[in-house]
Design a protein around this motif. Sequence first.
Motif, PDB file in Angstrom:
ATOM      1  N   GLU A 176      57.104  36.075  37.565  1.00 20.92           N
ATOM      2  CA  GLU A 176      55.823  35.449  37.237  1.00 20.92           C
ATOM      3  C   GLU A 176      55.084  36.257  36.172  1.00 20.92           C
ATOM      4  O   GLU A 176      54.361  35.734  35.350  1.00 20.92           O
ATOM      5  N   LEU A 177      55.295  37.572  36.223  1.00 21.26           N
ATOM      6  CA  LEU A 177      54.722  38.488  35.235  1.00 21.26           C
ATOM      7  C   LEU A 177      55.856  39.113  34.433  1.00 21.26           C
ATOM      8  O   LEU A 177      56.832  39.611  35.008  1.00 21.26           O
ATOM      9  N   PRO A 198      57.937  45.385  36.996  1.00 15.85           N
ATOM     10  CA  PRO A 198      58.707  46.071  38.043  1.00 15.85           C
ATOM     11  C   PRO A 198      57.905  46.605  39.229  1.00 15.85           C
ATOM     12  O   PRO A 198      58.494  47.129  40.171  1.00 15.85           O
ATOM     13  N   PHE A 199      56.588  46.482  39.186  1.00 19.01           N
ATOM     14  CA  PHE A 199      55.770  47.076  40.240  1.00 19.01           C
ATOM     15  C   PHE A 199      55.240  46.003  41.193  1.00 19.01           C
ATOM     16  O   PHE A 199      55.439  44.809  40.989  1.00 19.01           O
ATOM     17  N   GLU A 200      54.533  46.450  42.208  1.00 16.69           N
ATOM     18  CA  GLU A 200      53.999  45.545  43.226  1.00 16.69           C
ATOM     19  C   GLU A 200      52.999  44.557  42.614  1.00 16.69           C
ATOM     20  O   GLU A 200      52.186  44.916  41.766  1.00 16.69           O
ATOM     21  N   ILE A 201      53.084  43.301  43.072  1.00 19.04           N
ATOM     22  CA  ILE A 201      52.180  42.249  42.604  1.00 19.04           C
ATOM     23  C   ILE A 201      51.543  41.586  43.822  1.00 19.04           C
ATOM     24  O   ILE A 201      52.250  41.026  44.673  1.00 19.04           O
ATOM     25  N   VAL A 204      47.801  37.074  45.313  1.00 19.33           N
ATOM     26  CA  VAL A 204      46.799  36.270  44.613  1.00 19.33           C
ATOM     27  C   VAL A 204      47.245  35.934  43.194  1.00 19.33           C
ATOM     28  O   VAL A 204      46.937  34.855  42.673  1.00 19.33           O
ATOM     29  N   PHE A 205      48.016  36.841  42.564  1.00 21.23           N
ATOM     30  CA  PHE A 205      48.424  36.621  41.178  1.00 21.23           C
ATOM     31  C   PHE A 205      49.643  35.698  41.060  1.00 21.23           C
ATOM     32  O   PHE A 205      49.917  35.193  39.980  1.00 21.23           O
ATOM     33  N   LYS A 206      50.343  35.478  42.157  1.00 20.79           N
ATOM     34  CA  LYS A 206      51.566  34.671  42.092  1.00 20.79           C
ATOM     35  C   LYS A 206      51.284  33.177  42.066  1.00 20.79           C
ATOM     36  O   LYS A 206      52.178  32.381  41.772  1.00 20.79           O
ATOM     37  N   VAL A 254      45.688  47.363  39.612  1.00 19.42           N
ATOM     38  CA  VAL A 254      45.033  46.053  39.740  1.00 19.42           C
ATOM     39  C   VAL A 254      45.991  45.023  40.327  1.00 19.42           C
ATOM     40  O   VAL A 254      45.656  44.286  41.262  1.00 19.42           O
ATOM     41  N   PHE A 255      47.207  44.940  39.770  1.00 12.13           N
ATOM     42  CA  PHE A 255      48.188  43.970  40.259  1.00 12.13           C
ATOM     43  C   PHE A 255      48.575  44.270  41.706  1.00 12.13           C
ATOM     44  O   PHE A 255      48.798  43.353  42.497  1.00 12.13           O
ATOM     45  N   ALA A 256      48.661  45.545  42.054  1.00 12.72           N
ATOM     46  CA  ALA A 256      49.073  45.917  43.413  1.00 12.72           C
ATOM     47  C   ALA A 256      47.984  45.617  44.435  1.00 12.72           C
ATOM     48  O   ALA A 256      48.264  45.178  45.555  1.00 12.72           O
ATOM     49  N   SER A 257      46.744  45.840  44.063  1.00 11.39           N
ATOM     50  CA  SER A 257      45.634  45.720  45.015  1.00 11.39           C
ATOM     51  C   SER A 257      44.982  44.344  45.031  1.00 11.39           C
ATOM     52  O   SER A 257      44.273  44.011  45.983  1.00 11.39           O
TER      53      SER A 257
END
Length: 362
Positions: A176-177, A198-201, A204-206, A254-257
Motif C-alpha cells: 500500500e506504501l 519495509p517498516f510497521e504500518i 489506519v493507513f491501509k 508516524v506510520f507505526a503509531s
Amino acid sequence: MREQDFIPKQFSSNVEKGEVTWKSPSNIALVKYWGKKANQIPANPSVSFTLKNCKTTTKMEFQKKPEPSATFDFELYFEGKKKEDFKPKIQQFFQRIEQYAPFLKDYKLNIYTENSFPHSSGIASSASGMSALALCVMSLEKELNTDVTNEEFFYKKASFLARLGSGSACRSLEGELIEWGKHQNIPESSDLFGIKYPFEIDEVFKSFQDTILLVDKGQKQVSSSVGHNLMHGHPFGEERFAQAHSNLDKLKQVFASGNLEEFISIVESEALTLHAMMMSSNPYFILMKPNTLEIINKIWEFREDTKIPICFTLDAGANVHLLYPEIHKEKVLEFIKNELVAYCEKGQYICDQVGKGAEKLN
C-alpha cells in the motif's frame, strides 16, 4: 541489485504471437520526488500511497516479425483511437529500456491503453501508464525466458523499467506504501526501483481515503520533466533534498503509531514545499489555481471546526488530493458536496483510496 542484473542473458522459448493486459494504478506521493539526475535517478527519496481506482489499463499485442529489425515497430491507441502524439514518449521509453528488453525489436506491437481518470491533469497518468506498459513488457519477457519465475525479481525489474519511462511509475506496481530512492535508514531502498515500505504500518493507513478534487482537468502548462530539470542549481535544492530524507525518517514513527496529527503536518508541508520549489525556480511558474487555494483554506477551516483529521496534498498540478481515514468518510463526503464541489471544474471529483497495486487481466 545493479543495472546489469536486469540485462537478460538468454531466451529459452520462442513466442510467435500473443497478447497481455495489465491494469496499473496511479499513486500519490506523501514525501515528494522533485528533481532528478541522469537516467531517471531521483535527487531525493520519496514515499507514496498506491491508489485503487485511478488506473490505466494497457493491452499489448505482439506478433513476431519475419526478419530481425533495427527499429521498434508499434502502434499506440489511446481510448480506442490512434494517438500519434503519444508515440514519441513510448519510442523514448523503448530506447531507454532496449538493453534490458532487447526482444522488443523482434515484434510488431499494438498497444491499447485507457485511463479511468483525466489524462495530463496532475493525477500522475504517466505513472499508471508507464507501469502498466512495463508490466506488459515483463510478461512478454517471462514467456520468452522461463527462468523468470521469481515474483520478486519480476516486480523489481518491472519497477526498474517503469522508472525509465516515468520516475513515479516505479511506485505504482505494488501497495500500500511504496518507497523509492536510496535512504540510509531504509534497508533495500534503491534509486533503481521502488520497494514495499519495509517498516510497521498502522491499520489506519491501509484503508486511507483519497478524494481527488478536479480543479483543472486541462493539460498542465509546465510538464513534470521540465519542472524536475529546473531543480538543477536551484537555490534551495540541497535544503529540499535534505528535508525529504528527514521527513522519511519522521514518518517511520508516524506510520507505526498512526499519529495523524504529525502525518498531516508532514504531508501538507511536503505539498507546499513542492510548489514553493516551482515558484522559486528559474524560470519560475505556478501550477496552483485560485480554486486550489480556496479548497486548502476550506480544508483548514473544516479541520479546525470538526477536529476530523483530514489533510491535503498536491502533485505537480492544480488538483487537490484530500486524504482522510475511512472512518470519517461519510462526514468528509458531505463536506465535499456542501462546500468543495463549487471549486471543482464542473463539480467533478474522484473518490479513491489506498490500493494493493497492479493486476494482470486474463
